[in-house]
Design a protein around this motif. Sequence first.
Motif, PDB file in Angstrom:
ATOM      1  N   UNK A  36      50.559 114.740  17.636  1.00 17.22           N
ATOM      2  CA  UNK A  36      50.668 114.753  16.190  1.00 17.22           C
ATOM      3  C   UNK A  36      51.657 115.798  15.729  1.00 17.22           C
ATOM      4  N   UNK A  37      52.108 115.629  14.489  1.00 22.49           N
ATOM      5  CA  UNK A  37      53.062 116.586  13.957  1.00 22.49           C
ATOM      6  C   UNK A  37      53.191 116.394  12.455  1.00 22.49           C
ATOM      7  N   UNK A  38      53.528 117.473  11.776  1.00 19.64           N
ATOM      8  CA  UNK A  38      53.840 117.419  10.356  1.00 19.64           C
ATOM      9  C   UNK A  38      55.252 116.862  10.208  1.00 19.64           C
ATOM     10  N   UNK A  39      55.484 116.076   9.161  1.00 25.59           N
ATOM     11  CA  UNK A  39      56.796 115.493   8.913  1.00 25.59           C
ATOM     12  C   UNK A  39      57.482 116.218   7.752  1.00 25.59           C
ATOM     13  N   UNK A  40      58.803 116.180   7.753  1.00 26.15           N
ATOM     14  CA  UNK A  40      59.556 116.771   6.649  1.00 26.15           C
ATOM     15  C   UNK A  40      59.348 115.921   5.407  1.00 26.15           C
ATOM     16  N   UNK A  41      59.732 116.445   4.258  1.00 25.06           N
ATOM     17  CA  UNK A  41      59.500 115.784   2.974  1.00 25.06           C
ATOM     18  C   UNK A  41      60.318 114.530   2.754  1.00 25.06           C
ATOM     19  N   UNK A  42      59.969 113.809   1.695  1.00 23.13           N
ATOM     20  CA  UNK A  42      60.626 112.539   1.392  1.00 23.13           C
ATOM     21  C   UNK A  42      62.103 112.711   1.074  1.00 23.13           C
ATOM     22  N   UNK A  43      62.502 113.911   0.672  1.00 17.29           N
ATOM     23  CA  UNK A  43      63.924 114.131   0.384  1.00 17.29           C
ATOM     24  C   UNK A  43      64.784 114.024   1.646  1.00 17.29           C
ATOM     25  N   UNK A  44      64.170 114.088   2.815  1.00 14.62           N
ATOM     26  CA  UNK A  44      64.891 113.967   4.081  1.00 14.62           C
ATOM     27  C   UNK A  44      64.711 112.601   4.732  1.00 14.62           C
ATOM     28  N   UNK A  45      64.056 111.677   4.038  1.00 17.63           N
ATOM     29  CA  UNK A  45      63.796 110.343   4.604  1.00 17.63           C
ATOM     30  C   UNK A  45      65.037 109.455   4.517  1.00 17.63           C
ATOM     31  N   UNK A  46      65.142 108.522   5.447  1.00 19.38           N
ATOM     32  CA  UNK A  46      66.184 107.500   5.446  1.00 19.38           C
ATOM     33  C   UNK A  46      65.513 106.173   5.771  1.00 19.38           C
ATOM     34  N   UNK A  47      65.805 105.155   4.983  1.00 19.52           N
ATOM     35  CA  UNK A  47      65.246 103.831   5.197  1.00 19.52           C
ATOM     36  C   UNK A  47      66.346 102.908   5.707  1.00 19.52           C
ATOM     37  N   UNK A  48      66.083 102.189   6.789  1.00 14.63           N
ATOM     38  CA  UNK A  48      67.045 101.265   7.383  1.00 14.63           C
ATOM     39  C   UNK A  48      66.503  99.848   7.218  1.00 14.63           C
ATOM     40  N   UNK A  49      67.339  98.968   6.668  1.00 14.20           N
ATOM     41  CA  UNK A  49      66.942  97.575   6.452  1.00 14.20           C
ATOM     42  C   UNK A  49      68.033  96.643   6.966  1.00 14.20           C
ATOM     43  N   UNK A  50      67.677  95.391   7.121  1.00 16.33           N
ATOM     44  CA  UNK A  50      68.622  94.333   7.463  1.00 16.33           C
ATOM     45  C   UNK A  50      69.463  94.706   8.684  1.00 16.33           C
ATOM     46  N   UNK A  51      68.784  95.129   9.738  1.00 10.38           N
ATOM     47  CA  UNK A  51      69.433  95.474  11.011  1.00 10.38           C
ATOM     48  C   UNK A  51      70.498  96.545  10.845  1.00 10.38           C
ATOM     49  N   UNK A  52      70.297  97.454   9.894  1.00 14.61           N
ATOM     50  CA  UNK A  52      71.227  98.560   9.683  1.00 14.61           C
ATOM     51  C   UNK A  52      72.310  98.282   8.664  1.00 14.61           C
ATOM     52  N   UNK A  53      72.318  97.078   8.085  1.00 17.93           N
ATOM     53  CA  UNK A  53      73.333  96.753   7.085  1.00 17.93           C
ATOM     54  C   UNK A  53      73.098  97.517   5.783  1.00 17.93           C
ATOM     55  N   UNK A  54      71.857  97.891   5.538  1.00 13.99           N
ATOM     56  CA  UNK A  54      71.522  98.633   4.319  1.00 13.99           C
ATOM     57  C   UNK A  54      70.762  99.885   4.720  1.00 13.99           C
ATOM     58  N   UNK A  55      71.358 101.024   4.453  1.00 12.19           N
ATOM     59  CA  UNK A  55      70.747 102.314   4.760  1.00 12.19           C
ATOM     60  C   UNK A  55      70.622 103.078   3.452  1.00 12.19           C
ATOM     61  N   UNK A  56      69.395 103.527   3.141  1.00 11.59           N
ATOM     62  CA  UNK A  56      69.110 104.179   1.874  1.00 11.59           C
ATOM     63  C   UNK A  56      68.509 105.547   2.113  1.00 11.59           C
ATOM     64  N   UNK A  57      68.994 106.546   1.380  1.00 10.88           N
ATOM     65  CA  UNK A  57      68.346 107.855   1.424  1.00 10.88           C
ATOM     66  C   UNK A  57      67.025 107.749   0.691  1.00 10.88           C
ATOM     67  N   UNK A  58      66.006 108.376   1.243  1.00 14.05           N
ATOM     68  CA  UNK A  58      64.696 108.375   0.605  1.00 14.05           C
ATOM     69  C   UNK A  58      63.747 107.403   1.267  1.00 14.05           C
ATOM     70  N   UNK A  59      62.497 107.414   0.810  1.00 14.29           N
ATOM     71  CA  UNK A  59      61.455 106.577   1.412  1.00 14.29           C
ATOM     72  C   UNK A  59      61.608 105.121   1.008  1.00 14.29           C
ATOM     73  N   UNK A  60      60.923 104.243   1.742  1.00 15.02           N
ATOM     74  CA  UNK A  60      60.953 102.807   1.477  1.00 15.02           C
ATOM     75  C   UNK A  60      60.308 102.471   0.134  1.00 15.02           C
TER      76      UNK A  60
END
Length: 104
Positions: A36-60
Amino acid sequence: MRFLMLVCVDETLAMTEADDTVEQWLAETGGRRLDGHQLRGIEDATTVRDHGALITDGPFADTKEWIAGYDVLDCASLEEAVTIAAKHPLARFGAVELRPFWEE
C-alpha cells in the motif's frame, strides 16, 4: 482472498489529520496488508484515453472525493476485509472501497 482497498477522501482534507494513526492501523491488520501507499494529489493526475490519443491533466471524474491511497489486503473473507477497512484512519473522513482481485 486478495482485495484492493481504495481510500477515497474529500479533496479538502489535510492528509496529516490521520497520519499519526496509520502506523497503529498497520499494526492492527495482523499482517493482512500486503502492500500500500499514499498517492499524490489530483493536481498531479493524468488520464489516458483512446489508446493514448487523448491525454488529459487531472483525474478522470470531476468529483469532490479522490483516491488518496491504496492497500492490498489478503483476507479469509469479505467480512474480514470490511473489518480491517473500517478501522483505517481515513475511513471516518471519506469512503474505503474494497474490490476483490480475480483469482486465477
